[in-house]
Design a protein around this motif. Structure first.
Motif, PDB file in Angstrom:
ATOM      1  N   LEU A 132       0.801  -1.226   0.000  1.00 28.57           N
ATOM      2  CA  LEU A 132       0.000   0.000   0.000  1.00 28.57           C
ATOM      3  C   LEU A 132       0.834   1.276   0.000  1.00 28.57           C
ATOM      4  O   LEU A 132       0.266   2.371  -0.086  1.00 28.57           O
ATOM      5  N   GLY A 133       2.151   1.173   0.140  1.00 26.74           N
ATOM      6  CA  GLY A 133       2.979   2.375   0.144  1.00 26.74           C
ATOM      7  C   GLY A 133       2.687   3.295   1.316  1.00 26.74           C
ATOM      8  O   GLY A 133       2.692   4.522   1.181  1.00 26.74           O
ATOM      9  N   LEU A 134       2.469   2.714   2.484  1.00 27.90           N
ATOM     10  CA  LEU A 134       2.096   3.508   3.656  1.00 27.90           C
ATOM     11  C   LEU A 134       3.314   4.137   4.322  1.00 27.90           C
ATOM     12  O   LEU A 134       4.415   3.587   4.286  1.00 27.90           O
ATOM     13  N   ARG A 135       3.096   5.280   4.959  1.00 28.13           N
ATOM     14  CA  ARG A 135       4.112   5.829   5.843  1.00 28.13           C
ATOM     15  C   ARG A 135       4.275   4.865   7.026  1.00 28.13           C
ATOM     16  O   ARG A 135       3.349   4.136   7.371  1.00 28.13           O
ATOM     17  N   SER A 235       9.806   1.471  -1.752  1.00 32.80           N
ATOM     18  CA  SER A 235       9.881   0.281  -2.609  1.00 32.80           C
ATOM     19  C   SER A 235       8.589   0.100  -3.396  1.00 32.80           C
ATOM     20  O   SER A 235       8.618  -0.205  -4.595  1.00 32.80           O
ATOM     21  N   TRP A 236       7.440   0.263  -2.710  1.00 37.98           N
ATOM     22  CA  TRP A 236       6.176   0.135  -3.438  1.00 37.98           C
ATOM     23  C   TRP A 236       6.063   1.193  -4.528  1.00 37.98           C
ATOM     24  O   TRP A 236       5.700   0.890  -5.668  1.00 37.98           O
ATOM     25  N   ALA A 237       6.387   2.435  -4.185  1.00 38.90           N
ATOM     26  CA  ALA A 237       6.232   3.521  -5.154  1.00 38.90           C
ATOM     27  C   ALA A 237       7.139   3.320  -6.365  1.00 38.90           C
ATOM     28  O   ALA A 237       6.703   3.477  -7.514  1.00 38.90           O
ATOM     29  N   SER A 238       8.388   2.964  -6.135  1.00 37.46           N
ATOM     30  CA  SER A 238       9.325   2.813  -7.256  1.00 37.46           C
ATOM     31  C   SER A 238       8.961   1.630  -8.141  1.00 37.46           C
ATOM     32  O   SER A 238       9.046   1.714  -9.368  1.00 37.46           O
ATOM     33  N   THR A 239       8.522   0.527  -7.541  1.00 38.58           N
ATOM     34  CA  THR A 239       8.147  -0.631  -8.355  1.00 38.58           C
ATOM     35  C   THR A 239       6.825  -0.393  -9.086  1.00 38.58           C
ATOM     36  O   THR A 239       6.638  -0.853 -10.221  1.00 38.58           O
ATOM     37  N   ALA A 240       5.906   0.332  -8.464  1.00 37.31           N
ATOM     38  CA  ALA A 240       4.646   0.658  -9.136  1.00 37.31           C
ATOM     39  C   ALA A 240       4.900   1.557 -10.343  1.00 37.31           C
ATOM     40  O   ALA A 240       4.360   1.333 -11.434  1.00 37.31           O
ATOM     41  N   LEU A 241       5.745   2.573 -10.157  1.00 36.95           N
ATOM     42  CA  LEU A 241       6.072   3.456 -11.272  1.00 36.95           C
ATOM     43  C   LEU A 241       6.822   2.699 -12.364  1.00 36.95           C
ATOM     44  O   LEU A 241       6.566   2.886 -13.555  1.00 36.95           O
ATOM     45  N   ALA A 243       6.497  -0.350 -13.082  1.00 35.28           N
ATOM     46  CA  ALA A 243       5.569  -1.259 -13.755  1.00 35.28           C
ATOM     47  C   ALA A 243       4.615  -0.525 -14.688  1.00 35.28           C
ATOM     48  O   ALA A 243       3.818  -1.152 -15.378  1.00 35.28           O
ATOM     49  N   GLY A 244       4.688   0.812 -14.679  1.00 35.60           N
ATOM     50  CA  GLY A 244       3.861   1.589 -15.595  1.00 35.60           C
ATOM     51  C   GLY A 244       2.654   2.257 -14.980  1.00 35.60           C
ATOM     52  O   GLY A 244       1.839   2.843 -15.696  1.00 35.60           O
ATOM     53  N   VAL A 245       2.512   2.203 -13.652  1.00 34.97           N
ATOM     54  CA  VAL A 245       1.384   2.886 -13.005  1.00 34.97           C
ATOM     55  C   VAL A 245       1.576   4.394 -13.145  1.00 34.97           C
ATOM     56  O   VAL A 245       2.680   4.910 -12.947  1.00 34.97           O
ATOM     57  N   ASP A 246       0.537   5.093 -13.499  1.00 38.23           N
ATOM     58  CA  ASP A 246       0.620   6.538 -13.706  1.00 38.23           C
ATOM     59  C   ASP A 246       1.059   7.238 -12.425  1.00 38.23           C
ATOM     60  O   ASP A 246       0.616   6.891 -11.324  1.00 38.23           O
ATOM     61  N   VAL A 247       1.910   8.250 -12.571  1.00 43.51           N
ATOM     62  CA  VAL A 247       2.446   8.946 -11.402  1.00 43.51           C
ATOM     63  C   VAL A 247       1.338   9.614 -10.591  1.00 43.51           C
ATOM     64  O   VAL A 247       1.426   9.715  -9.358  1.00 43.51           O
ATOM     65  N   ALA A 248       0.260  10.039 -11.256  1.00 45.47           N
ATOM     66  CA  ALA A 248      -0.842  10.669 -10.530  1.00 45.47           C
ATOM     67  C   ALA A 248      -1.549   9.660  -9.625  1.00 45.47           C
ATOM     68  O   ALA A 248      -1.974   9.992  -8.519  1.00 45.47           O
ATOM     69  N   SER A 258       0.881  16.852  -3.610  1.00 46.51           N
ATOM     70  CA  SER A 258       1.241  17.305  -4.954  1.00 46.51           C
ATOM     71  C   SER A 258       1.921  16.177  -5.721  1.00 46.51           C
ATOM     72  O   SER A 258       2.738  15.436  -5.157  1.00 46.51           O
ATOM     73  N   ILE A 259       1.605  16.082  -7.010  1.00 38.26           N
ATOM     74  CA  ILE A 259       2.284  15.104  -7.859  1.00 38.26           C
ATOM     75  C   ILE A 259       3.770  15.423  -7.936  1.00 38.26           C
ATOM     76  O   ILE A 259       4.600  14.526  -8.082  1.00 38.26           O
ATOM     77  N   ALA A 260       4.112  16.709  -7.799  1.00 38.01           N
ATOM     78  CA  ALA A 260       5.521  17.104  -7.861  1.00 38.01           C
ATOM     79  C   ALA A 260       6.330  16.425  -6.761  1.00 38.01           C
ATOM     80  O   ALA A 260       7.499  16.067  -6.966  1.00 38.01           O
ATOM     81  N   THR A 261       5.726  16.244  -5.595  1.00 36.36           N
ATOM     82  CA  THR A 261       6.419  15.556  -4.503  1.00 36.36           C
ATOM     83  C   THR A 261       6.715  14.116  -4.886  1.00 36.36           C
ATOM     84  O   THR A 261       7.819  13.608  -4.662  1.00 36.36           O
ATOM     85  N   THR A 262       5.737  13.455  -5.480  1.00 41.46           N
ATOM     86  CA  THR A 262       5.928  12.068  -5.906  1.00 41.46           C
ATOM     87  C   THR A 262       7.028  11.977  -6.943  1.00 41.46           C
ATOM     88  O   THR A 262       7.914  11.115  -6.861  1.00 41.46           O
ATOM     89  N   ALA A 263       6.983  12.869  -7.932  1.00 42.21           N
ATOM     90  CA  ALA A 263       7.988  12.838  -8.997  1.00 42.21           C
ATOM     91  C   ALA A 263       9.380  13.115  -8.451  1.00 42.21           C
ATOM     92  O   ALA A 263      10.357  12.482  -8.850  1.00 42.21           O
ATOM     93  N   ARG A 264       9.467  14.032  -7.501  1.00 41.48           N
ATOM     94  CA  ARG A 264      10.786  14.421  -6.978  1.00 41.48           C
ATOM     95  C   ARG A 264      11.435  13.307  -6.177  1.00 41.48           C
ATOM     96  O   ARG A 264      12.628  13.049  -6.307  1.00 41.48           O
ATOM     97  N   TYR A 265      10.661  12.630  -5.353  1.00 38.19           N
ATOM     98  CA  TYR A 265      11.251  11.668  -4.418  1.00 38.19           C
ATOM     99  C   TYR A 265      11.126  10.205  -4.849  1.00 38.19           C
ATOM    100  O   TYR A 265      11.845   9.354  -4.337  1.00 38.19           O
ATOM    101  N   TYR A 266      10.238   9.916  -5.781  1.00 38.38           N
ATOM    102  CA  TYR A 266       9.987   8.509  -6.098  1.00 38.38           C
ATOM    103  C   TYR A 266      10.174   8.150  -7.566  1.00 38.38           C
ATOM    104  O   TYR A 266      10.350   6.979  -7.881  1.00 38.38           O
ATOM    105  N   LEU A 267      10.099   9.121  -8.464  1.00 36.57           N
ATOM    106  CA  LEU A 267      10.172   8.820  -9.891  1.00 36.57           C
ATOM    107  C   LEU A 267      11.635   8.715 -10.315  1.00 36.57           C
ATOM    108  O   LEU A 267      12.215   9.638 -10.875  1.00 36.57           O
ATOM    109  N   ARG A 268      12.225   7.552  -9.995  1.00 42.32           N
ATOM    110  CA  ARG A 268      13.618   7.280 -10.369  1.00 42.32           C
ATOM    111  C   ARG A 268      13.646   5.963 -11.137  1.00 42.32           C
ATOM    112  O   ARG A 268      13.955   4.917 -10.579  1.00 42.32           O
ATOM    113  N   PRO A 269      13.294   5.971 -12.423  1.00 43.39           N
ATOM    114  CA  PRO A 269      13.247   4.725 -13.169  1.00 43.39           C
ATOM    115  C   PRO A 269      14.604   4.058 -13.251  1.00 43.39           C
ATOM    116  O   PRO A 269      15.627   4.722 -13.376  1.00 43.39           O
ATOM    117  N   ASP A 270      14.616   2.732 -13.177  1.00 40.07           N
ATOM    118  CA  ASP A 270      15.884   2.009 -13.252  1.00 40.07           C
ATOM    119  C   ASP A 270      16.373   1.964 -14.697  1.00 40.07           C
ATOM    120  O   ASP A 270      15.714   2.427 -15.628  1.00 40.07           O
TER     121      ASP A 270
END
Length: 287
Positions: A132-135, A235-241, A243-248, A258-270
């Motif tokens: 679930l990508g929980l804190r 780990s959940w966020a990076s693997t979901a992204l 796998a092609g799950v939309d960043v939104a 904000s989506i910008a927070t997600t992109a900044r900290y989690y959108l690091r494609p391998d």
């Protein structure tokens, strides 16, 4: 007015409305770094060069940034209250963030980790943390009553923290953090099998510190992939992204404002994701 006096008479009493863990962090920065060197200074004498010299003497970049942030909030508040004419902390350059990138598990490691906790007392907590990508505090605060194992929906409505040797129940971090997320089908099926009759917390009677120790110890003893509890969210966020799950969608699941927070900290494609992106681009180029 001395900075000491302002802290004691005005700023610290106003911190009572903040989370307890936040207050503990502020008090630590104040007592360890701010009070010893700046406590006996008049507010009006806190010039930018003086603050910069103080910051530069703090050995740890992280501690310096935290101390600067607390002092800045104090002076902002003093200006709002009319006690100080201007806040000079904006003219000071704090140390840059370290650029830390958390270690994360890939999808194969997540699979191994889940299998390795099959039948363990923390299995339910781990399933929800991983899926679930929980804190960290959100996963610790989950109760069985929050899980609808007919629909797979999970309500995130509280957090559990360990502060100064005791448990503290806290509200979600932001309004968007109070959300409903959905478990994958395999998780729902397994949670139905292990759901206790009496309900209660997913972590049972363990406190947050004990959860951390039990989790780490089991990973070591079973030679399982391990990352700190907070990195299960990454780990959940990076693997979901990956796998092609939309960043939104990922941003909404994480409870980000904000989506910008997600992109900044989690959108690091391998590298493989980047390689596939180049293949797609190349096909368009040579068509």
């Amino acid at each position: 007015m001395l900075l000491n006096e302002y802290w004691d008479e005005s700023y610290w009493p106003a911190c009572g409305r903040l989370r307890e863990c936040t207050c503990v962090g502020y008090a630590s920065a104040w007592n360890r770094h701010i009070r010893p060197e700046l406590g006996d200074v008049e507010l009006a004498d806190l010039t930018a060069p003086r603050i910069q010299a103080w910051l530069d003497r703090i050995g740890s970049a992280g501690a310096a940034r935290k101390s600067w942030a607390v002092l800045r909030q104090m002076l902002h508040s003093a200006v709002r209250l009319g006690i100080l004419d201007v806040d000079v902390t904006g003219r000071v350059t704090p140390p840059k963030p370290s650029g830390y990138e958390p270690e994360v598990l890939d999808i194969r490691q997540i699979r191994r980790l889940l299998r390795g906790f099959h039948g363990h007392g923390l299995e339910a907590w781990l399933i929800c943390s991983v899926c679930l990508g929980l804190r960290t505090e959100e996963a610790l605060g989950l109760e069985w009553a929050d899980l609808n194992l007919n629909t797979g929906k999970v309500r995130i409505q509280r957090g559990l923290q360990w502060v100064d040797g005791h448990e503290v129940i806290v509200d979600p971090k932001t309004e968007l953090s109070r959300r409903t997320v959905v478990l994958p089908r395999f998780a729902v099926l397994r949670l139905r099998e292990i759901r206790p009759r009496e309900g209660g917390q997913l972590i049972g009677l363990l406190n947050p510190g004990q959860v951390a120790r039990h989790y780490a110890a089991w990973c070591r003893s079973q030679n399982l992939p391990y990352v700190p509890r907070r990195n299960l969210r990454h780990s959940w966020a990076s693997t979901a992204l990956g796998a092609g799950v939309d960043v939104a969608v990922v941003s909404r699941a994480l409870g980000h404002s904000s989506i910008a927070t997600t992109a900044r900290y989690y959108l690091r494609p391998d590298s493989e994701v980047l390689r596939e992106a180049q293949r797609t681009w190349e096909r368009a180029l040579i068509r």
